[in-house]
Enzyme design. Structure first.
Site, mmCIF file in Angstrom:
data_model
loop_
_atom_site.group_PDB
_atom_site.id
_atom_site.type_symbol
_atom_site.label_atom_id
_atom_site.label_comp_id
_atom_site.label_asym_id
_atom_site.label_seq_id
_atom_site.Cartn_x
_atom_site.Cartn_y
_atom_site.Cartn_z
ATOM 1 N N ASP A 11 0.879 -1.174 0.000
ATOM 2 C CA ASP A 11 0.000 0.000 0.000
ATOM 3 C C ASP A 11 0.911 1.216 0.000
ATOM 4 O O ASP A 11 1.790 1.343 0.852
ATOM 5 C CB ASP A 11 -0.870 0.023 1.266
ATOM 6 C CG ASP A 11 -1.969 -1.037 1.222
ATOM 7 O OD1 ASP A 11 -2.304 -1.496 0.120
ATOM 8 O OD2 ASP A 11 -2.477 -1.392 2.294
ATOM 9 N N ASP A 130 -13.720 -3.587 -2.334
ATOM 10 C CA ASP A 130 -13.589 -3.404 -0.887
ATOM 11 C C ASP A 130 -14.996 -3.549 -0.310
ATOM 12 O O ASP A 130 -15.903 -2.822 -0.721
ATOM 13 C CB ASP A 130 -13.059 -2.007 -0.548
ATOM 14 C CG ASP A 130 -11.640 -1.787 -1.070
ATOM 15 O OD1 ASP A 130 -10.913 -2.792 -1.241
ATOM 16 O OD2 ASP A 130 -11.267 -0.630 -1.304
#
Lengths: 256, 213
Positions: A11, A130
């Protein structure tokens, strides 16, 4: 026969690898180029590189970081974050990405997935989902899609969305359970199984890995084709090689 | 200084392929170009490719690269990778059927969809995406230093079906056994991505860079 894949996830926030918990509370985890090189050497099967604040801040992904990472590794690289147009897809592929991951851009315009798949091949188009569990206890399980790095609820059912995205041309799905992300409690295997049973394309499990057993559960209980993890590798709890040996001993076909 | 030309028709990840070639052939010039004249001057050519076959063939024609590849394939070593392998056959079923370059008799077909269950009873997915082993079916200089049944990275939904068995260089198993590498004369081609297959992939590229058929 095809091997199951182990994928460390980087990330990225403002040029650094970070690790958040439930899509918040971000901690620094190193330089992307060094981290990528380390995982390549440990035998990672692929890398995923997500610019986690690109969509929320409405800015283009950091091409230079993608280029630098791509130069260091000889395994496939998936890049995502703020991908909304075919020009974005083309620019990322040119910078060295092998696959691009589309999340918010797909919710805003589902036909974009089709357009990108037709143009660059469906195998290069990953749709990232998500999702958060929204059903109450004793209700049938239900998950909802969130966008903008987990900041916006969409009201869309995540399993239905997964099926629709494959119909639109997604070549792979990257499923992240927001409830489990960064918690080290394991994947939401019920969510994984609901999706892997519903779609004919490869599914990558993400969100919640704290132990090697969790990786195994992603394959054995969730039906995943690949497992993605961040904290356990970033913090040095386990190397990718150790994870693979553990899985091989359990009878999972991995590349060693 | 000899040169390796990489055919750039706007589809695919040439960045990592170029870097990989620079690494395995430091004494050669890597020319990434869409100019047929410049590419024809190179001592060997790589035809990469990802994406759909129709768009690929359209771009090759628009840039007048299709004739260049066919002409060069008769003279210099040529390496096809992924879609760059598939377009070497006569025909691809992808995008409702597209005629291709025809340097190998045979066609390109899709894996069965919905996919059949695998040998271990697990559901197989299309695209075939990930690491799989290539079994070498005949000797070739491209295999030098590459152990049999090595792991390579694949990502594709279609695969080549060469008409003649003698053209198959290696096979992989997914749904069924398919041609993962093909070769004839000075042409060699891989369905997998050597530039994404770590050490064995680098060995294949190095072998190509030094190959004198």
């Amino acid at each position: 026969m095809l091997a199951k894949r182990i994928i460390p996830c980087l990330d990225i926030d403002r040029g650094r690898v970070v690790k958040g918990i439930k899509f918040g509370d971000v901690q620094d985890a190193g330089d992307p180029v060094e981290v990528a090189r380390r995982y390549d050497q440990q035998g990672a099967d692929e890398l995923v590189f997500l610019d986690i604040t690109a969509s929320a801040e409405a800015r283009p992904i950091l091409f230079q970081t993608v280029e630098q990472v791509a130069e260091q590794i000889y395994i496939p690289l998936t890049v995502g974050g703020g991908v909304r147009t075919c020009a974005d897809v083309r620019a990322l592929l040119s910078a060295g990405a092998d696959k691009v991951s589309i999340n918010t851009g797909a919710v805003e315009n589902p036909d974009f997935v089709t357009e990108a798949g037709d143009r660059y091949g469906v195998q290069g188009i990953v749709v990232a989902i998500d999702a958060k569990r929204v059903s109450k206890k004793k209700e049938n399980p239900r998950w909802e899609v969130f966008t903008h790095g987990g900041r916006k609820a969409t009201g869309i059912d995540a399993v239905e969305w997964a099926v629709k995205m494959v119909q639109k041309g997604a070549g792979e799905l990257l499923l992240t359970s927001m409830d489990r992300d960064g918690t080290k409690q394991g994947y939401d295997v019920e969510f994984l199984k609901a999706v892997t049973d519903a779609v004919p394309v490869p599914v990558v499990a993400s969100g919640g890995v704290g132990t090697l057993e969790h990786l195994y559960e992603g394959f054995a209980k969730g039906g995943a084709d690949a497992v993605l993890a961040a904290s356990i590798f970033h913090q040095g709890t386990f190397t990718v090689a150790e994870a693979k040996q553990f899985l091989a001993d359990k009878g999972v076909r991995v590349r060693i | 200084m000899t040169a390796i030309g990489v055919v750039d028709y706007g589809m695919g990840n040439l960045h990592s392929l170029g870097k990989a070639l620079e690494r395995v052939a430091p004494d050669q010039r890597i020319v990434v170009s869409y100019d047929p004249e410049e590419l024809l001057k190179c001592d060997r050519l790589v035809l990469p490719g990802v994406g759909g076959v129709r768009a690929c063939m359209n771009e090759l024609k628009r840039l007048e690269l299709n004739q260049m590849v066919t002409e060069a394939a008769g003279r210099v070593p040529l390496l096809g990778i992924c879609l760059g392998m598939q377009v070497l056959l006569e025909w691809s079923d992808e995008n409702n059927g597209v005629p291709a370059l025809g340097l190998f008799p045979g066609k390109v077909v899709r894996f069965p969809d919905p996919p059949a269950a695998g040998i271990d009873g697990q559901r197989l997915k299309v695209p075939h995406m990930g690491w799989n082993r290539i079994t070498q079916t005949r000797p070739h200089p491209i295999w030098a230093g590459v152990p049999d049944d090595s792991w390579f990275y694949f990502v594709h939904s279609y695969h080549a079906q060469p008409k003649y068995k003698k053209h198959t260089l290696g096979t992989a198993d997914y749904v069924h056994t398919f041609a993962a590498a093909i070769a004839r004369d000075n042409i060699v081609a891989f369905q997998c991505h050597p530039e994404k297959s770590q050490a064995v992939g680098m060995q294949v590229l190095a072998n190509f860079a030094n190959w004198s058929p």
